[in-house]
Scaffold this motif. Structure first.
Motif, short mmCIF file in Angstrom:
data_model
loop_
_atom_site.label_atom_id
_atom_site.label_comp_id
_atom_site.label_asym_id
_atom_site.label_seq_id
_atom_site.Cartn_x
_atom_site.Cartn_y
_atom_site.Cartn_z
N SER A 287 47.05 -32.76 33.92
CA SER A 287 47.91 -33.79 34.50
C SER A 287 47.24 -35.16 34.44
CB SER A 287 48.25 -33.42 35.94
OG SER A 287 49.04 -34.43 36.54
N GLN A 288 45.97 -35.23 34.86
CA GLN A 288 45.27 -36.51 34.85
C GLN A 288 45.02 -37.00 33.42
OE1 GLN A 288 44.70 -38.49 37.37
NE2 GLN A 288 43.76 -40.01 36.00
N ARG B 130 46.91 -36.57 30.82
CA ARG B 130 48.14 -37.12 30.25
C ARG B 130 48.49 -38.49 30.84
NH1 ARG B 130 52.25 -31.95 29.52
NH2 ARG B 130 51.01 -30.88 27.92
N GLN B 131 48.06 -38.73 32.07
CA GLN B 131 48.36 -40.02 32.70
C GLN B 131 47.44 -41.12 32.20
OE1 GLN B 131 48.54 -39.75 37.04
NE2 GLN B 131 49.18 -37.61 36.87
#
Length: 723
Positions: A422-423, A425-426
């Motif tokens: 998740s991190q 991709r951000q």
């Protein structure tokens, strides 16, 4: 989670078949010694992702209500991943796990495709309980054979911590069963009706779910042989078999085609051969029973017959014993039932030995009253002395005892791959720092043999090809080794000898960060290392310094050898006897610290079967600090994602440096490679180099099967390309 009912404060999983599919189609099947037909694997990967998501949903909800000091009890095969998921977030949590179904032998368990993940998941518990000793033995054996962990009858040494494994035969609520079964007038009426219907006949009772593992077909076949062998029982005995519908979706589908039809055919054949117009020796009721009918049947029986080919806890056998307080009919139970081990005074049978079961039925029907009374009294005493309340008290007492005995050493949680993805991709600016030996490749006896595999190289090349990624290999290896094996990947940044030299991405020039330093200490260190090399022998053979310079080659012993780098000097003792090598290393370290380290500004570092001497200002932490600062620390300049991995003490300098940085904690993933119990400054851990490559592959978008759960958490579903 399909929806959240805020009023009731509960999560609602509407499509139960979807969430339970992996547990019931794969785990339940294999745990009961059955195998499914092979498929293309797409459906199983999707089911595995759903299983992971369901366990994650449970973990998230528990974390919302958890308070320090709470004990978390996890039950059964639907939640085998939950202990590990909880320990990721709560490293020192107290977790107990109990499996209510059988656990198969290692030869069978190894057929499970996700065998490693399942064992790692449940080993997040502090103590694991089973219904019988054979199940616990099988589990420990699987941990040894599949994961390579040491195990004994007391438990498994997993990831540096001891996980207790014990046997807790579960009981029933005796008081509640007695109240419902023995004090209801409605049941007395049902009993009168059954006795009137089968007046003058002995009644054998069987009550099972319509699962293929319950052995109903074997029971009917054995009963048929019983009637053939013992014609004197014709018209004098009746088998009342109740088969309630299964809760397993797959079994329902199978039952429609196989099990139900087979049972129906057997009943028809037996009644056609041994029955008459006025009487059928098998009364089959494929339905649910009311509470009154169920307890009336158990109370009126002359024999209880349980022929399961594999099961965990069998409550019917325990309730039968309670209900037989007056009648005292014998209990015949399969030796493959998890409850059989605790019911020593029942008649144990092998359900596959149909003739043996037939003989046991005859023996039970002819058993003298005194023998029946003695047998039943012992069974009754055991069941009433071991109710479910006593089971829970014993389990918690044993769990607390194990916690006090072993202590709760600090544990580093397993890497949260969903959070990592998740991190990643951000973030638009990403920095990767990888150690080499023990991180990207396994430790081997000969350092020159630790060459990167094709998968490692392809994974690193793919990662470094993304312009948003800055990927660095920060190794103790020398420049020549890194150039030879990693130099062809132009996008990689390389740091040799723990930060003494660096080579920028898309460059072939090495920068020496130590060229102005005094290196006269090396001669003194070489003298000490040679002294210990001569005294740490292995098998006599000719070997050489690991140096690219032919002029520096010299003969050395096979038990230990010296690696001369441009800056550091390393003494390896991987080929020596492990205990003697470690002893010599301690002596060598003391010698160096009392001599060389006092005269020059150098430090003696212990590694995996090696000692290294290097200047104090040279360490991986300085390189890590430098790489972060290259981005800048102003608004919008700092990296938004940092992933740093290493396995030994030299890598702790990187973790320490990143802890001191101004980067947001959620943006930095420091990860040690090794057991969760090792002392480290890292925030996460992965077990071995193969897990490191798997985690990097997840970020590359080509996740292996073990990563689909993390993908499903982040994306809400698995893209077709991942199936």
């Amino acid at each position: 989670m399909d929806e959240l009912d805020e009023k009731e404060d509960v999560a609602i999983l509407r499509d139960q078949h979807r969430w339970r599919r992996y547990a019931e189609h794969e785990l339940y099947t294999l745990f009961h010694y059955k195998q499914n037909e092979p498929t293309d694997g797409r459906a199983i990967r999707k089911a595995w992702a759903d299983y992971y998501c369901m366990n994650k949903a449970f973990a998230d909800r528990i974390l919302e209500i958890y308070k320090p000091g709470d004990i978390i009890m996890v039950h059964d095969y639907h939640l085998l991943l939950l202990p590990s998921l909880l320990r990721q977030k709560l490293p020192n949590v107290y977790i107990g796990f109990f499996l209510h179904v059988p656990f198969p032998s290692s030869e069978f368990y190894r057929c499970l495709s996700r065998r490693k993940e399942i064992l790692e998941g449940v080993l997040g518990a502090n103590m694991i309980g089973f219904q019988s000793f054979s199940f616990s033995r099988h589990f420990s054996s699987c941990c040894t054979r599949v994961l390579g962990f040491d195990s004994s009858s007391a438990g498994v040494d997993a990831y540096g911590a001891h996980v207790a494994v014990d046997v807790f035969p579960i009981g029933i609520n005796v008081d509640e069963t007695r109240r419902m079964a023995l004090g209801d007038p409605a049941i007395e009426e049902k009993i009168k009706g059954i006795r009137k219907l089968y007046a003058g006949k002995k009644i054998i009772v069987g009550r099972d779910r319509l699962d293929s593992v319950r052995g109903v077909a074997q029971k009917l076949q054995a009963f048929e042989i019983f009637l053939e062998r013992y014609p004197e029982w014709h018209d004098k005995v009746v088998l009342i078999q109740v088969t309630s519908p299964t809760s397993m979706e797959d079994e329902k589908e199978e039952s429609d085609n196989k099990t139900a039809n087979k049972i129906s055919d057997l009943v028809g054949r037996i009644n056609g051969t041994f029955g008459s117009l006025s009487f059928s020796p098998v009364q089959h009721y494929p339905q649910y029973l009311s509470r009154e009918e169920y307890f009336a049947l158990l109370r009126v029986a002359d024999v209880g017959l349980i022929t399961s080919v594999r099961d965990g806890m069998n409550t019917t056998s325990l309730e039968y014993v309670i209900c037989q307080k007056e009648n005292r009919g014998p209990l015949i139970i399969s030796e493959f039932s998890g409850t059989a081990g605790s019911l020593a005074n029942a008649m144990h049978i092998n359900p596959w030995d149909l003739g043996g079961v037939a003989d046991a039925i005859d023996e039970a029907l002819k058993m003298p009253t005194e023998e029946k009374t003695t047998m039943h009294q012992k069974l009754y005493n055991h069941v009433t002395s071991n109710p479910v309340q006593a089971w829970m008290n014993l389990y918690l007492k044993r769990l607390l005892k194990n916690l006090n005995k072993s202590g709760q050493s600090p544990a580093t949680p397993a890497l949260d791959r969903a959070k990592l993805l998740s991190q990643y991709r951000q973030a638009k600016k990403r920095l990767f720092m990888f150690d080499y030996d023990g991180t990207l490749t396994p430790i081997v006896k000969d350092p020159q043999s630790a060459i990167p595999s094709d998968r490692v190289l392809r994974t690193l090349k793919t990662l470094a090809a993304d312009p948003r990624n800055a990927v660095w290999i920060i190794s103790g290896r020398d420049q020549a080794f890194l150039d030879e094996w990693m130099g062809h990947i132009a996008e990689l940044g390389l740091s040799a000898e723990h930060g003494s030299f660096i080579r920028q991405p898309k460059s072939e020039e090495w920068e020496n960060l130590t060229e102005k330093e005094d290196m006269s200490w090396q001669a003194a260190v070489m003298e000490v290392f040679q002294h210990y090399t001569e005294r740490t022998q292995g098998k006599p053979q000719a070997s050489y310094f690991l140096s690219r310079n032919l002029a520096e080659r010299t003969l050395m012993s096979s038990g230990s050898f010296i690696e001369r780098k441009k800056i550091a000097l390393t003494w390896h003792y991987r080929r020596a006897d492990p205990e003697y090598g470690a002893f010599q290393a301690r002596e060598c370290q003391k010698h160096l610290e009392n001599t060389v380290a006092r005269k020059w500004s150098v430090e003696v570092m212990t590694g995996k079967a090696n000692l290294e001497v290097r200047p104090k200002f040279v360490n991986k932490g300085e390189i890590a600090r430098r790489l972060v600062l290259e981005y800048g620390d102003g608004p919008g300049e700092a990296p938004e994602f940092v992933f740093c991995l290493g396995d030994d003490s030299t890598d702790e300098d990187m973790f320490r440096s990143l802890r001191k940085s101004k980067l947001p904690v959620d943006h930095v993933f420091t990860c040690t490679v090794g057991p969760s119990s090792k002392q480290t400054l890292a925030s996460w851990h992965l077990l071995e180099p193969s897990d490191v490559i798997s985690a990097i592959s997840l970020l590359n978008g080509s996740a292996d099967a073990g990563n689909v759960g993390a993908v499903a958490i982040v994306e809400g579903a698995i893209p077709e390309s991942r199936l």
